[in-house]
Design an enzyme around this catalytic site. Structure first.
Site, PDB file in Angstrom:
ATOM      1  N   LYS A 104      81.109  29.585  61.785  1.00  0.00           N
ATOM      2  CA  LYS A 104      79.811  29.896  61.173  1.00  0.00           C
ATOM      3  C   LYS A 104      79.153  31.108  61.821  1.00  0.00           C
ATOM      4  O   LYS A 104      78.711  32.019  61.141  1.00  0.00           O
ATOM      5  CB  LYS A 104      78.827  28.728  61.351  1.00  0.00           C
ATOM      6  N   ARG A 161      70.623  20.694  59.082  1.00  0.00           N
ATOM      7  CA  ARG A 161      71.689  19.887  59.641  1.00  0.00           C
ATOM      8  C   ARG A 161      71.610  18.444  59.168  1.00  0.00           C
ATOM      9  O   ARG A 161      72.436  17.633  59.552  1.00  0.00           O
ATOM     10  CB  ARG A 161      71.549  19.905  61.162  1.00  0.00           C
ATOM     11  N   ARG A 165      86.708  28.528  72.962  1.00  0.00           N
ATOM     12  CA  ARG A 165      85.495  29.302  72.663  1.00  0.00           C
ATOM     13  C   ARG A 165      84.736  29.698  73.929  1.00  0.00           C
ATOM     14  O   ARG A 165      84.567  28.906  74.845  1.00  0.00           O
ATOM     15  CB  ARG A 165      84.588  28.465  71.757  1.00  0.00           C
ATOM     16  N   ARG A 170      80.268  27.254  76.802  1.00  0.00           N
ATOM     17  CA  ARG A 170      78.988  26.604  76.549  1.00  0.00           C
ATOM     18  C   ARG A 170      78.900  25.272  77.271  1.00  0.00           C
ATOM     19  O   ARG A 170      79.871  24.546  77.334  1.00  0.00           O
ATOM     20  CB  ARG A 170      78.825  26.373  75.046  1.00  0.00           C
ATOM     21  N   ARG A 219      79.037  15.767  68.591  1.00  0.00           N
ATOM     22  CA  ARG A 219      78.575  16.712  67.574  1.00  0.00           C
ATOM     23  C   ARG A 219      79.402  16.597  66.291  1.00  0.00           C
ATOM     24  O   ARG A 219      78.879  16.673  65.192  1.00  0.00           O
ATOM     25  CB  ARG A 219      78.605  18.141  68.117  1.00  0.00           C
TER      26      ARG A 219
HETATM   27  P1  ADP Z   1      77.458  23.588  67.173  1.00  0.00           P
HETATM   28  O1  ADP Z   1      77.520  23.972  65.728  1.00  0.00           O
HETATM   29  O2  ADP Z   1      78.706  23.919  67.925  1.00  0.00           O
HETATM   30  O3  ADP Z   1      77.056  22.148  67.389  1.00  0.00           O
HETATM   31  P2  ADP Z   1      74.905  25.018  67.569  1.00  0.00           P
HETATM   32  O4  ADP Z   1      74.773  26.213  68.424  1.00  0.00           O
HETATM   33  O5  ADP Z   1      74.659  25.175  66.110  1.00  0.00           O
HETATM   34  O6  ADP Z   1      76.345  24.455  67.892  1.00  0.00           O
HETATM   35  O7  ADP Z   1      73.907  23.871  68.086  1.00  0.00           O
HETATM   36  C1  ADP Z   1      73.871  23.458  69.430  1.00  0.00           C
HETATM   37  C2  ADP Z   1      72.897  22.299  69.607  1.00  0.00           C
HETATM   38  O8  ADP Z   1      71.562  22.712  69.263  1.00  0.00           O
HETATM   39  C3  ADP Z   1      73.164  21.085  68.725  1.00  0.00           C
HETATM   40  O9  ADP Z   1      74.122  20.220  69.276  1.00  0.00           O
HETATM   41  C4  ADP Z   1      71.753  20.450  68.669  1.00  0.00           C
HETATM   42  O10 ADP Z   1      71.458  19.767  69.868  1.00  0.00           O
HETATM   43  C5  ADP Z   1      70.854  21.659  68.617  1.00  0.00           C
HETATM   44  N1  ADP Z   1      70.551  22.081  67.224  1.00  0.00           N
HETATM   45  C6  ADP Z   1      70.877  23.255  66.642  1.00  0.00           C
HETATM   46  N2  ADP Z   1      70.454  23.313  65.366  1.00  0.00           N
HETATM   47  C7  ADP Z   1      69.832  22.131  65.127  1.00  0.00           C
HETATM   48  C8  ADP Z   1      69.185  21.562  63.988  1.00  0.00           C
HETATM   49  N3  ADP Z   1      69.089  22.230  62.819  1.00  0.00           N
HETATM   50  N4  ADP Z   1      68.659  20.308  64.112  1.00  0.00           N
HETATM   51  C9  ADP Z   1      68.736  19.639  65.253  1.00  0.00           C
HETATM   52  N5  ADP Z   1      69.339  20.102  66.356  1.00  0.00           N
HETATM   53  C10 ADP Z   1      69.887  21.336  66.313  1.00  0.00           C
END
Ligand code: ADP
Ligand code: ZN
Length: 230
Positions: free
Chosen positions: A17, A93, A130, A162, A173
């Site tokens: 993404k 999400r 990653r 990360r 996740r």
């Molecule tokens: P990934 O897609 O690998 O899980 P992201 O960078 O998109 O990584 O998100 C990392 C973390 O940030 C998530 O595990 C969550 O804790 C938080 N997060 C990100 N976007 C959202 C969202 N829209 N709603 C709730 N938590 C979020």
């Protein structure tokens, strides 16, 4: 006046993404809004939001909706995002966030939602290799490191693994993706916004597929229907 372009990219962790959203934001000259990057920046600086978000993120849990929705609302309502448009990465999400987003955009609406499809065995491999820039969020991998010594090509920041790319947090996740995010595919299909694209292959091949499908929708050649694969 140029048309404002409003996009969402959905996909599992490791589906690519982030990489595809950066390419889309350059191609359409729109803002890349990545809630994960925004939250990681808040944690790093130690803002109030960051302090609250940190414990959720470490475990791979979702941050409470109201916090994330507020962040997105602020970002989408000003600057380039407001004037030219945006591509949302990591938001919405869950269905509640998607409904809030629809309300937030009224009287406008999203143009398209891209679902980047990648099989789970492949995303697990991608996440394990990653690496990200701790400062700007640029992504690399052990197979494609920055040019110099794990120093970001973009900004000179340190490129690291990360903190939430541990086995337990990744599993959590991915479980949450199945539970909370996957229903968005039906949601957006129902709203006739969904474009399904295979995320397997070279970055550029994938982005060519994505851009071609979006251009068709923007020019009115096609309307997302029940199943548009490419
Ligand atoms: P990934 O897609 O690998 O899980 P992201 O960078 O998109 O990584 O998100 C990392 C973390 O940030 C998530 O595990 C969550 O804790 C938080 N997060 C990100 N976007 C959202 C969202 N829209 N709603 C709730 N938590 C979020
Ligand atoms: Zn960087």
């Amino acid at each position: 006046m140029t048309k404002v372009v409003r996009l969402v990219v959905l996909g599992k962790q490791g589906a690519g993404k982030g990489t595809q959203c950066i390419r889309l934001s350059r191609h359409y000259v729109i803002e890349h809004i990545a809630t994960g990057d925004m939250l990681r920046a808040a944690v790093k600086i130690g803002t109030e939001v960051g302090r609250e978000a940190a414990e959720y993120m470490e475990k791979g849990e979702l941050i409470p909706d109201d916090i994330v929705i507020r962040l997105v609302k602020e970002r989408t309502s000003t600057g380039i995002a407001h004037e030219r448009g945006f591509v949302l990465d990591g938001f919405p999400r869950n269905v509640h966030q998607a409904e809030m987003l629809n309300n937030m955009l009224l009287p406008d609406a999203l143009d398209a939602v891209i679902n980047l499809r990648v099989p789970t065995n492949l995303v697990l491999k991608r996440i394990a290799s990653r690496r990200v820039c701790a400062d700007c969020g640029a992504t690399y991998s052990t197979l494609r490191p920055p040019t110099l010594n794990w120093t970001c090509d973009n900004c000179g920041g340190e490129v690291v693994q990360r903190e939430d790319d541990t086995e337990a947090a990744i599993q959590r996740r991915l479980d949450l993706y199945e539970l909370e995010t996957k229903p968005l595919i039906a949601f957006y299909r129902h709203h006739r916004k969904l474009i399904e694209i295979s995320g397997v292959g070279q970055e550029e091949a994938v982005s060519n597929r994505v851009i071609a499908a979006i251009d068709d929708v923007l020019s009115g050649v096609s309307k997302p229907t029940h199943s548009q694969t490419s």
